[in-house]
Design a protein around this motif. Structure first.
Motif, PDB file in Angstrom:
ATOM      1  N   MET A 142      37.016  50.923  33.634  1.00 14.10           N
ATOM      2  CA  MET A 142      37.147  49.676  32.889  1.00 14.10           C
ATOM      3  C   MET A 142      38.384  48.900  33.323  1.00 14.10           C
ATOM      4  N   ARG A 143      39.453  49.620  33.705  1.00 13.15           N
ATOM      5  CA  ARG A 143      40.639  48.931  34.203  1.00 13.15           C
ATOM      6  C   ARG A 143      40.328  48.212  35.511  1.00 13.15           C
ATOM      7  N   LYS A 144      39.564  48.895  36.385  1.00 13.81           N
ATOM      8  CA  LYS A 144      39.181  48.245  37.633  1.00 13.81           C
ATOM      9  C   LYS A 144      38.318  47.020  37.362  1.00 13.81           C
ATOM     10  N   THR A 145      37.370  47.146  36.408  1.00 16.99           N
ATOM     11  CA  THR A 145      36.516  46.002  36.068  1.00 16.99           C
ATOM     12  C   THR A 145      37.340  44.841  35.519  1.00 16.99           C
ATOM     13  N   ALA A 146      38.293  45.152  34.621  1.00 19.36           N
ATOM     14  CA  ALA A 146      39.142  44.108  34.046  1.00 19.36           C
ATOM     15  C   ALA A 146      39.986  43.439  35.118  1.00 19.36           C
ATOM     16  N   ASN A 147      40.536  44.240  36.047  1.00 20.02           N
ATOM     17  CA  ASN A 147      41.342  43.668  37.128  1.00 20.02           C
ATOM     18  C   ASN A 147      40.493  42.768  38.019  1.00 20.02           C
ATOM     19  N   SER A 148      39.263  43.214  38.277  1.00 20.19           N
ATOM     20  CA  SER A 148      38.366  42.405  39.110  1.00 20.19           C
ATOM     21  C   SER A 148      38.029  41.075  38.431  1.00 20.19           C
ATOM     22  N   ILE A 149      37.727  41.125  37.113  1.00 18.57           N
ATOM     23  CA  ILE A 149      37.407  39.897  36.380  1.00 18.57           C
ATOM     24  C   ILE A 149      38.616  38.962  36.340  1.00 18.57           C
ATOM     25  N   ASN A 150      39.795  39.519  36.096  1.00 20.98           N
ATOM     26  CA  ASN A 150      41.010  38.688  36.071  1.00 20.98           C
ATOM     27  C   ASN A 150      41.241  38.014  37.418  1.00 20.98           C
ATOM     28  N   GLN A 151      41.000  38.757  38.487  1.00 25.09           N
ATOM     29  CA  GLN A 151      41.184  38.182  39.814  1.00 25.09           C
ATOM     30  C   GLN A 151      40.181  37.046  40.070  1.00 25.09           C
ATOM     31  N   LYS A 152      38.922  37.253  39.639  1.00 26.66           N
ATOM     32  CA  LYS A 152      37.909  36.212  39.816  1.00 26.66           C
ATOM     33  C   LYS A 152      38.253  34.970  38.991  1.00 26.66           C
ATOM     34  N   ILE A 153      38.708  35.174  37.753  1.00 26.85           N
ATOM     35  CA  ILE A 153      39.091  34.038  36.904  1.00 26.85           C
ATOM     36  C   ILE A 153      40.265  33.291  37.521  1.00 26.85           C
ATOM     37  N   ARG A 154      41.195  34.008  38.109  1.00 29.86           N
ATOM     38  CA  ARG A 154      42.355  33.364  38.734  1.00 29.86           C
ATOM     39  C   ARG A 154      41.913  32.475  39.901  1.00 29.86           C
ATOM     40  N   TRP A 155      41.051  33.032  40.740  1.00 28.74           N
ATOM     41  CA  TRP A 155      40.568  32.239  41.876  1.00 28.74           C
ATOM     42  C   TRP A 155      39.712  31.059  41.394  1.00 28.74           C
ATOM     43  N   PHE A 156      38.928  31.315  40.343  1.00 27.56           N
ATOM     44  CA  PHE A 156      38.118  30.209  39.800  1.00 27.56           C
ATOM     45  C   PHE A 156      39.007  29.080  39.277  1.00 27.56           C
ATOM     46  N   SER A 157      40.116  29.455  38.645  1.00 31.94           N
ATOM     47  CA  SER A 157      41.062  28.443  38.150  1.00 31.94           C
ATOM     48  C   SER A 157      41.660  27.655  39.306  1.00 31.94           C
ATOM     49  N   TYR A 158      42.062  28.374  40.361  1.00 33.53           N
ATOM     50  CA  TYR A 158      42.632  27.690  41.518  1.00 33.53           C
ATOM     51  C   TYR A 158      41.623  26.709  42.128  1.00 33.53           C
TER      52      TYR A 158
END
Length: 292
Positions: free
Chosen positions: A249-265
């Motif tokens: 779940m930590r890996k999944t959360a990190n992956s989602i956070n990374q995707k949201i960050r790139w989506f924001s950029y």
């Protein structure tokens, strides 16, 4: 997610019960192994041994040169240990010599170290009762030859004339065993003391108050130990599963956070791009209409 305190407390309780039952179950089965004392030149070392009341003991010793190899020393120590396991059928005494002959390489090493001459060690064995200075045995060791003292308590009774009234049991200080090295070389002495009540009978575990505790008496403890181990294993497996699940779940959360960050950029870049295009278009439009 973090591991619940409930599981941690339950695991500690289970493991404590497992350790306690394990000690109760197997402590009577633990057998001793000979000790090895290093006696420096021109020095003396003493050890205390206590014999329980209404029991007796056998003592075994062997002197080994300090220059011998570890393999040869292990052979003699193991032979001394094996010697304590055999009792005569008549009175339960230990044999006076090793059961096996030393291997060829051990014999060759001892001949190289000691030669073919004298076997004197210049190390004196003194066994006495503290406080009385009554010596039960005083003799010089011979190299790699075992010294066996059978039935120490019985020997004292015989020395007292066989009368229970004239014989006094040793106090809490027990017996004193001293190794007096009068030579100029370091000597290793392997020794052990075994109680007469100690037996290698697999069915007899211990003797208490005249009653023999046998294996079938320990069945409830064995069952409880097995149940505790199963419960501990179940908790450990569940904790491992929760740990793996937490990592996943930590890996999944990190992956989602990374995707949201790139989506924001990307969203910001698109927003600036659209804004620039709109401003540019409006400027050209107003210029064309000559409004600017």
């Amino acid at each position: 997610l973090s591991i619940s305190k409930t599981y941690m407390n339950a695991m500690q309780s289970i493991l404590l019960r497992v350790v306690t039952i394990h000690l109760i179950l197997w402590a009577p089965l633990v057998s001793s192994y000979p000790m090895i004392a290093e006696i420096p030149e021109q020095e003396q070392k003493c050890f205390q041994f206590n014999v329980p009341q209404d029991d007796d003991a056998h003592m075994v010793f062997v002197a080994l040169p300090s220059g011998m190899s570890e393999k040869s020393e292990d052979w003699y120590v193991s032979q001394l240990n094996e010697l304590t396991k055999y009792r005569s059928e008549d009175d339960g005494s230990l044999p006076k010599r090793f059961r096996d002959d030393p291997p060829k390489e051990v014999v060759e090493e001892m001949e190289e170290l000691l030669g073919l001459g004298t076997h004197r060690t210049n190390v004196i064995l003194n066994v006495e009762r503290p406080g009385t200075h009554q010596k039960l045995r005083s003799q010089e060791f011979s190299w790699v030859l075992p010294v066996v003292m059978n039935h120490v308590e019985r020997f004292q009774r015989m020395a007292a004339g066989g009368s229970a009234a004239t014989w006094k049991a040793p106090g809490l200080e027990g017996y004193s065993i001293c190794f007096d090295n009068r030579g100029n070389d370091i000597v290793h002495v392997a020794f052990d003391m075994v109680l007469v009540s100690d037996r290698d009978d697999d069915d007899e575990i211990a003797v208490e108050d005249g009653k023999t505790i046998r294996k079938h008496h320990l069945t409830p403890l064995e069952e409880e130990l097995a149940a505790s181990i199963n419960a501990a294993n179940s908790i450990i497996n569940e904790m491992r599963y929760m740990e793996k699940r937490e990592q996943r779940m930590r890996k999944t959360a990190n992956s989602i956070n990374q995707k949201i960050r790139w989506f924001s950029y990307i969203s910001i870049v698109i927003l600036f791009g659209v804004t620039y295009i709109q401003v540019t278009y409006l400027k050209r439009y107003f210029k064309k209409k000559k409004l600017m």
